[in-house]
Design an enzyme around this catalytic site. Sequence first.
Site, PDB file in Angstrom:
ATOM      1  CD  GLU A  37      -1.680  -2.405   1.594  1.00 50.95           C
ATOM      2  OE1 GLU A  37      -0.496  -2.607   1.946  1.00 50.95           O
ATOM      3  OE2 GLU A  37      -2.562  -3.292   1.656  1.00 50.95           O
ATOM      4  CE  LYS A  68     -17.132  -6.107   3.691  1.00 46.69           C
ATOM      5  NZ  LYS A  68     -16.563  -7.426   4.056  1.00 46.69           N
ATOM      6  CG  MET A 125      23.059  11.822   2.832  1.00 47.93           C
ATOM      7  SD  MET A 125      24.324  12.866   2.075  1.00 47.93           S
ATOM      8  CE  MET A 125      23.431  13.514   0.661  1.00 47.93           C
ATOM      9  CG  PHE A 156      -9.556  -9.452  11.409  1.00 48.01           C
ATOM     10  CD1 PHE A 156      -8.298  -9.868  11.859  1.00 48.01           C
ATOM     11  CD2 PHE A 156      -9.823  -9.481  10.060  1.00 48.01           C
ATOM     12  CE1 PHE A 156      -7.341 -10.305  10.958  1.00 48.01           C
ATOM     13  CE2 PHE A 156      -8.870  -9.910   9.147  1.00 48.01           C
ATOM     14  CZ  PHE A 156      -7.618 -10.327   9.602  1.00 48.01           C
ATOM     15  CD  GLN A 157      -7.247  -7.106   7.608  1.00 50.23           C
ATOM     16  OE1 GLN A 157      -8.177  -6.876   6.851  1.00 50.23           O
ATOM     17  NE2 GLN A 157      -6.089  -7.614   7.190  1.00 50.23           N
TER      18      GLN A 157
END
Lengths: 184, 571
Positions: free
Chosen positions: B50, B162, B472, B112-113
Site C-alpha cells: 500500500e 464497510k 548519505m 479484526f483489521q
Amino acid sequence: MSTQSTANTLARQHTVVAWLEDKPGVLNRVVGLFRRRNFNIESLTVGPSETPGISRLTFVVDGDDHMVDQAVKQLYKLVNVTKVENITHKPAIKREMALVRVKVDSSTRSEVMQLVDIYRARIVDVSMDSVVVQAVGRQEQIDSLLELLSNYPLLEMVRTGVVAMTRGLVGRNGNGKHKRRAAL
Amino acid sequence: MKMTGAQIVWEAMLREQVKVVFGMPGGANLPIYDALTQYPQIHHVLVRHEQGASHMADGYARVSDEVGVCLVTSGPAATNLVTGLATAMMDSVPMVAITGQVPTSLLGNDAFQETDVTGVTQPVTKHNYLVTDVRELAQVMKEAFHIARTGRPGPVLIDICKDVQNDSTDFVYPEEVTLAGFSPWQGLDEQALGQAVTLIEQAQRPLIIAGHGVQMAHATEQLRKFAEKTEIPMAMTLLGLGNVPETHPLSLGMCGMHGEAHANLAIQECDLLIGVGMRFDDRVTGKLDEFAPKAQIIHLEMDAAEVGKNVHPDVALIADAKDSLQALAAAVPSGRHEAWMAQIQQWRADGEERDILRAEVEELIPPYVMRQLWHATGGDAIIVTDVGQHQMWEAQYYLHQHPHQLLTSGGLGTMGYALPAAIGAQMAAPNMPVWVVAGDGGFQMTLQELGTLAQEKLPIKIAIINNGFLGMVRQWQQLFYGRRYSGTPMLSPDFVQLAAAYDIAGRTVTHKEEVTEALQQAQDHPGPFLLEFRVKEEVNVYPMVAPGANVGELLRRPTIVQGPSGVTPAW
C-alpha cells in the site's frame, strides 16, 4: 536584534478564542495541533456558542507573540475551525470559575466565610468538617483566594480555565460562520 | 437514483475526472472493488504494497496536475499508507486516499483489521473523514477533492465503513462546496505590494529563491518574466528545480545544504532576498540565525502559516505565486545589477574549476552518470529520484528544464519513493520518457513494485546507483563520526537478475567507458530496463553545509590538484 523584536519575543500569556464546527473529533484536531506544534497551553475551555452547530473555544497560551501568531495561523488551517481571534490586546472580559473544598472546624468556619464574602464568592455546600466554595472572577482573583484558602487544609480544587469575550462591539464581526481570512 | 455507497465512490470519482486509481483490495473495501467492475472507464493499478499506492498517486498527481487517488482496505493497509500521506503532505501534493473501515457496529471494538485511521493520519493529512452514514458520502467525496486541490494542495483521507459501502441512498452529487472553515485567501495586499516594489527598486544585490509553490501555481512563466525584467538571479529549492531551465543565465541552480556554492554565497551576500513559493526549510536556510544576514526579505507565499514560521520577512505577499509575481512584474521598473551578476559569475567560475567532472577520474563516479543521463535524454526526461546521495547528485548534474520534470521526496525525505512514484508519473504521461534514479538502499525499500511495473507494461528506465552503502548516512559518518561506518554497509542482490525475474531487461555497468552506451541501450529498449551502476564506494556529495553551519560556510568541492598520475581531485 532590534529592541522592537526583543519586546516581541517576551513570553507571556495570550488569550485566543476559536469557533469550531461541532462535529466528532474536532476538539481532537485542535489539541493534536497544539501538541504537534509544541504550543504550551495554559488552559483550554470549550462549550456551545450562540450559533447552533458551532462550539466556542477559549485557550490561554504561554509564549511570545511569534508563537501565538503561529498558533492562530495553524488553527485557521483546520477545516473545521471557522474563525480565530487573538483577544490578548483587546478590551475583554476574562473569567474563570473554581470550586474549592476546604476543611473547617467550628473555629475556622467563620473565617473562611468572611474570606468568601470579601472575594464575592459563595459557599455552595456545607458539612460538619468542610465547605465547598464557588468562586467566579478574573484569574488573579481566583489565584489570590486560593492562596488564602490554602492556609486552611485545602482538600480539593477544580478550576474551569478562562472563558473570554471582548467588550462593547469590538471583535463582534461575525458569528463564526465565515472566516475573515483563511490560510490553507 | 438509488445507489450503494460503493457505487457512489466511483460515481464521484468519475465526476472528479479520475482516470486511474492505485490500490489493493481487502476485507473492508470489497464492496468498492466489486462495484469497480461496473466502471471500466477507470483504470485500476494493482500495487504490491500500500505504500506503493500512496507514492504512485503522488507521482501521478505531480505530473498530471490532477488529484491522485489511492484505495486500500482497513487496518494494516491503511497504516501502510501513512508514509505516502506524510510525503504528500510535506510536498503539498493533491491526493485523495480512500480506506475501507470495519462496519460501524464494530467501530471502537478492536475488531479484526480495525485501526483508528482518521486518528493515525490526522497529523499527516490536510483533512480527513470517517464516513458512518451513506447519506454523507457524496458530500464528503466532493469536499475531499475540493480540499485536496484548493489553496495549498495536500492529501485528504476518507475512511468508509464497510456497511456504508453496502447501504443505499439517493445519489446526488453536490454542484458546489461550501465549507465554513475553508476559504482560500485570494487577492493581493496593495500596500505590501508597494513596499515590495520599493525594496526591489532599492536593492543592489537582490536574489530570488524559488520553490515548489511556483510550479504548483503554474507561475514559471511569471517567475521568468519578473526575474528577466529586474535582472534578479534565481536560486531554486530542491523541489523548485525546473522552475526555469537551469541553463538560463539567471538560474543559479539549487541552493541549501548541497546547493551550489555560488547560490549559497549569493544568499549570504544579497541585500534583498525574495522567497517565492517556498517555506525556508532548514535544508535551505542552514543555521537560521545567520541566514541571509545582510538581506531584507520579501516572502511570496500562499500559506499564511508559512510566513514568519522560520524566517521573519520584512514584506509578505500572501497569495498564489502566479498572482503575486504577475503583479510584481507589472509594478517594478526594469533593473540591471551588473556588479552583482559579475560577483556571482566569479563564484560560479570558481565552482566550475572544482567540478569533479573536470578531473580525469578513471573510476565510475555518480556525478558522471548523472551528467551522461542528462546528455542521453536530451535533458527532457521525467526523473524520479529516491533519497540520499544520488538524489543530490541528480539535482546537481541533471539540468532540469520543465516544472515537475524532477519528482522527489523533498520535505519528508522518503527512501523508497522513486520506483512507485515513477509508476504514477508514467501513468500520467504515457508518452514521456520516465527514469528512476535510486540508490541501492532506497530501491530495496519498495522494489516489490517491479511487479506492478511489469504487470502494467510500463517502459520505465531504472538507474540504480549502487555504492554498497547507505551512502548519505555513510558520508555523515565519514565527516562527523570519525569514519565509523555503523550500520551503513549494505549487501544487495544482483539487481539485473532480480529484474529478470520480473521479465525486465537489464545490464550491470562497472566501467566509466560503458555508461553512454548502456544509457543508450536502455533508451532504445522498447520496454522497461534496469541499469545497475556499480560506482566507486566512498564518494561524497559536495558542496555541503554541515548541520548547524550557515549556508555560506560550506565544504567546497575539493580543489583539483595536479598529481604524478595526472589531474585528480583530492577527495
